[in-house]
Design a protein around this motif. Structure first.
Motif, PDB file in Angstrom:
ATOM      1  N   VAL A   3       0.846  -1.208   0.000  1.00 29.70           N
ATOM      2  CA  VAL A   3       0.000   0.000   0.000  1.00 29.70           C
ATOM      3  C   VAL A   3       0.879   1.255   0.000  1.00 29.70           C
ATOM      4  CG1 VAL A   3      -1.641   1.348   1.385  1.00 29.70           C
ATOM      5  CG2 VAL A   3      -2.002  -1.105   1.042  1.00 29.70           C
ATOM      6  N   ALA A   4       1.936   1.255   0.813  1.00 27.52           N
ATOM      7  CA  ALA A   4       2.856   2.404   0.841  1.00 27.52           C
ATOM      8  C   ALA A   4       3.500   2.602  -0.525  1.00 27.52           C
ATOM      9  CB  ALA A   4       3.929   2.200   1.910  1.00 27.52           C
ATOM     10  N   ALA A   5       3.842   1.518  -1.195  1.00 26.58           N
ATOM     11  CA  ALA A   5       4.434   1.618  -2.532  1.00 26.58           C
ATOM     12  C   ALA A   5       3.470   2.312  -3.487  1.00 26.58           C
ATOM     13  CB  ALA A   5       4.810   0.225  -3.055  1.00 26.58           C
ATOM     14  N   MET A   6       2.213   1.967  -3.402  1.00 29.70           N
ATOM     15  CA  MET A   6       1.219   2.610  -4.275  1.00 29.70           C
ATOM     16  C   MET A   6       0.989   4.067  -3.890  1.00 29.70           C
ATOM     17  SD  MET A   6       0.465   0.362  -6.404  1.00 29.70           S
ATOM     18  CE  MET A   6       0.703  -1.374  -6.590  1.00 29.70           C
ATOM     19  N   LEU A   7       0.925   4.331  -2.584  1.00 27.08           N
ATOM     20  CA  LEU A   7       0.650   5.692  -2.127  1.00 27.08           C
ATOM     21  C   LEU A   7       1.772   6.673  -2.468  1.00 27.08           C
ATOM     22  CD1 LEU A   7      -1.033   5.124   1.353  1.00 27.08           C
ATOM     23  CD2 LEU A   7      -2.083   6.013  -0.737  1.00 27.08           C
ATOM     24  N   ILE A   8       3.011   6.205  -2.466  1.00 26.99           N
ATOM     25  CA  ILE A   8       4.120   7.131  -2.732  1.00 26.99           C
ATOM     26  C   ILE A   8       4.019   7.720  -4.143  1.00 26.99           C
ATOM     27  CG2 ILE A   8       5.821   5.449  -3.561  1.00 26.99           C
ATOM     28  CD1 ILE A   8       6.491   8.479  -1.284  1.00 26.99           C
ATOM     29  N   LEU A   9       3.378   6.990  -5.044  1.00 28.89           N
ATOM     30  CA  LEU A   9       3.222   7.511  -6.407  1.00 28.89           C
ATOM     31  C   LEU A   9       2.197   8.631  -6.476  1.00 28.89           C
ATOM     32  CD1 LEU A   9       3.441   4.225  -8.473  1.00 28.89           C
ATOM     33  CD2 LEU A   9       5.236   5.903  -8.016  1.00 28.89           C
ATOM     34  N   SER A  10       1.387   8.805  -5.423  1.00 24.30           N
ATOM     35  CA  SER A  10       0.418   9.900  -5.406  1.00 24.30           C
ATOM     36  C   SER A  10       1.050  11.222  -4.987  1.00 24.30           C
ATOM     37  CB  SER A  10      -0.757   9.561  -4.488  1.00 24.30           C
ATOM     38  OG  SER A  10      -0.346   9.556  -3.136  1.00 24.30           O
ATOM     39  N   VAL A  11       2.276  11.185  -4.494  1.00 19.52           N
ATOM     40  CA  VAL A  11       2.980  12.421  -4.139  1.00 19.52           C
ATOM     41  C   VAL A  11       3.309  13.152  -5.437  1.00 19.52           C
ATOM     42  CG1 VAL A  11       5.094  13.382  -3.130  1.00 19.52           C
ATOM     43  CG2 VAL A  11       3.932  11.465  -2.023  1.00 19.52           C
ATOM     44  N   PRO A  12       2.905  14.415  -5.556  1.00 16.58           N
ATOM     45  CA  PRO A  12       3.202  15.143  -6.800  1.00 16.58           C
ATOM     46  C   PRO A  12       4.705  15.246  -7.036  1.00 16.58           C
ATOM     47  CG  PRO A  12       1.650  16.362  -5.436  1.00 16.58           C
ATOM     48  CD  PRO A  12       2.152  15.226  -4.614  1.00 16.58           C
ATOM     49  N   LYS A  13       5.073  15.201  -8.307  1.00 19.49           N
ATOM     50  CA  LYS A  13       6.472  15.354  -8.665  1.00 19.49           C
ATOM     51  C   LYS A  13       6.914  16.763  -8.291  1.00 19.49           C
ATOM     52  CE  LYS A  13       9.639  14.304 -12.333  1.00 19.49           C
ATOM     53  NZ  LYS A  13       9.798  13.713 -13.659  1.00 19.49           N
ATOM     54  N   PRO A  14       8.061  16.887  -7.597  1.00 16.21           N
ATOM     55  CA  PRO A  14       8.504  18.225  -7.186  1.00 16.21           C
ATOM     56  C   PRO A  14       8.849  19.091  -8.401  1.00 16.21           C
ATOM     57  CG  PRO A  14       9.903  16.503  -6.223  1.00 16.21           C
ATOM     58  CD  PRO A  14       8.949  15.837  -7.148  1.00 16.21           C
ATOM     59  N   SER A  15       8.514  20.361  -8.285  1.00 11.26           N
ATOM     60  CA  SER A  15       8.879  21.311  -9.325  1.00 11.26           C
ATOM     61  C   SER A  15      10.345  21.659  -9.175  1.00 11.26           C
ATOM     62  CB  SER A  15       8.047  22.588  -9.201  1.00 11.26           C
ATOM     63  OG  SER A  15       6.676  22.275  -9.275  1.00 11.26           O
ATOM     64  N   ALA A  16      11.038  21.756 -10.282  1.00 14.89           N
ATOM     65  CA  ALA A  16      12.471  22.052 -10.237  1.00 14.89           C
ATOM     66  C   ALA A  16      12.704  23.453  -9.684  1.00 14.89           C
ATOM     67  CB  ALA A  16      13.073  21.934 -11.630  1.00 14.89           C
ATOM     68  N   GLY A  17      13.524  23.532  -8.633  1.00 18.61           N
ATOM     69  CA  GLY A  17      13.933  24.820  -8.086  1.00 18.61           C
ATOM     70  C   GLY A  17      12.856  25.575  -7.335  1.00 18.61           C
ATOM     71  N   ARG A  18      11.767  24.918  -6.993  1.00 19.10           N
ATOM     72  CA  ARG A  18      10.682  25.613  -6.320  1.00 19.10           C
ATOM     73  C   ARG A  18      10.268  24.847  -5.082  1.00 19.10           C
ATOM     74  NH1 ARG A  18       4.546  26.802  -7.660  1.00 19.10           N
ATOM     75  NH2 ARG A  18       4.441  24.581  -7.421  1.00 19.10           N
ATOM     76  N   ILE A  19      10.169  25.531  -3.968  1.00 24.42           N
ATOM     77  CA  ILE A  19       9.696  24.930  -2.728  1.00 24.42           C
ATOM     78  C   ILE A  19       8.179  24.972  -2.759  1.00 24.42           C
ATOM     79  CG2 ILE A  19       9.654  25.136  -0.221  1.00 24.42           C
ATOM     80  CD1 ILE A  19      12.388  26.494  -0.439  1.00 24.42           C
ATOM     81  N   THR A  20       7.547  23.832  -2.494  1.00 22.28           N
ATOM     82  CA  THR A  20       6.093  23.782  -2.594  1.00 22.28           C
ATOM     83  C   THR A  20       5.398  23.926  -1.251  1.00 22.28           C
ATOM     84  OG1 THR A  20       6.198  21.396  -2.499  1.00 22.28           O
ATOM     85  CG2 THR A  20       6.138  22.382  -4.683  1.00 22.28           C
TER      86      THR A  20
END
Length: 146
Positions: free
Chosen positions: A120-137
């Motif tokens: 389940v953790a393996a599947m959930l980690i893919l729901s984390v948005p890809k970080p934007s380059a050079g930008r703190i979200t």
């Protein structure tokens, strides 16, 4: 090369969400496999390769995702809370496994539950948005220094 160093090298070159997907997925599959090894040398060796090698390997991609998401200034503090949560979860899992063993006289449900949670953790980690380059979200501003 140690798993930690190898994982750090991979973390600098690949999407950390996918690395964690594979690490958690392999860990979960190895836990699901463990009760069916008959605890032979071959079976336990196969389990140890997948479970043992990826045990510490999750640290570099987790730290990198934390820094990308919350900024380098807050990464240490946020990772500290992640680590704290991990320890609380580990202690709870150990207690639950002990209760299961006491009540059912087997660890099988504990191994299966741990393996399933890793998947389940393996599947959930893919729901984390890809970080934007050079930008703190992160939306929270840094505290004022004074």
């Amino acid at each position: 090369m140690s798993p930690l160093v190898g994982s750090g090298w991979l973390s600098d070159r690949f999407d950390n969400r996918w690395l964690l997907f594979w690490y958690y997925g392999l860990r979960g599959m190895s836990l699901l496999y463990l009760p069916f090894t008959d605890f032979t040398l071959y079976g336990l060796s196969l389990f140890a390769v997948f479970y043992g090698l990826d045990w510490i390997a999750t640290v570099p991609p987790t730290v990198k995702l934390t820094a990308d998401r919350f900024g380098r200034e807050r990464a240490g503090m946020v990772f500290g809370w992640i680590f704290t949560g991990h320890q609380i979860g580990a202690a709870s899992a150990a207690l639950a496994a002990g209760i299961v063993r006491t009540e059912l006289l087997t660890y099988l449900p504990a191994f299966l539950a741990a393996g399933a949670l890793c998947v389940v953790a393996a599947m959930l980690i893919l729901s984390v948005p890809k970080p934007s380059a050079g930008r703190i979200t992160a939306a929270m501003p840094l505290p004022a220094r004074g």
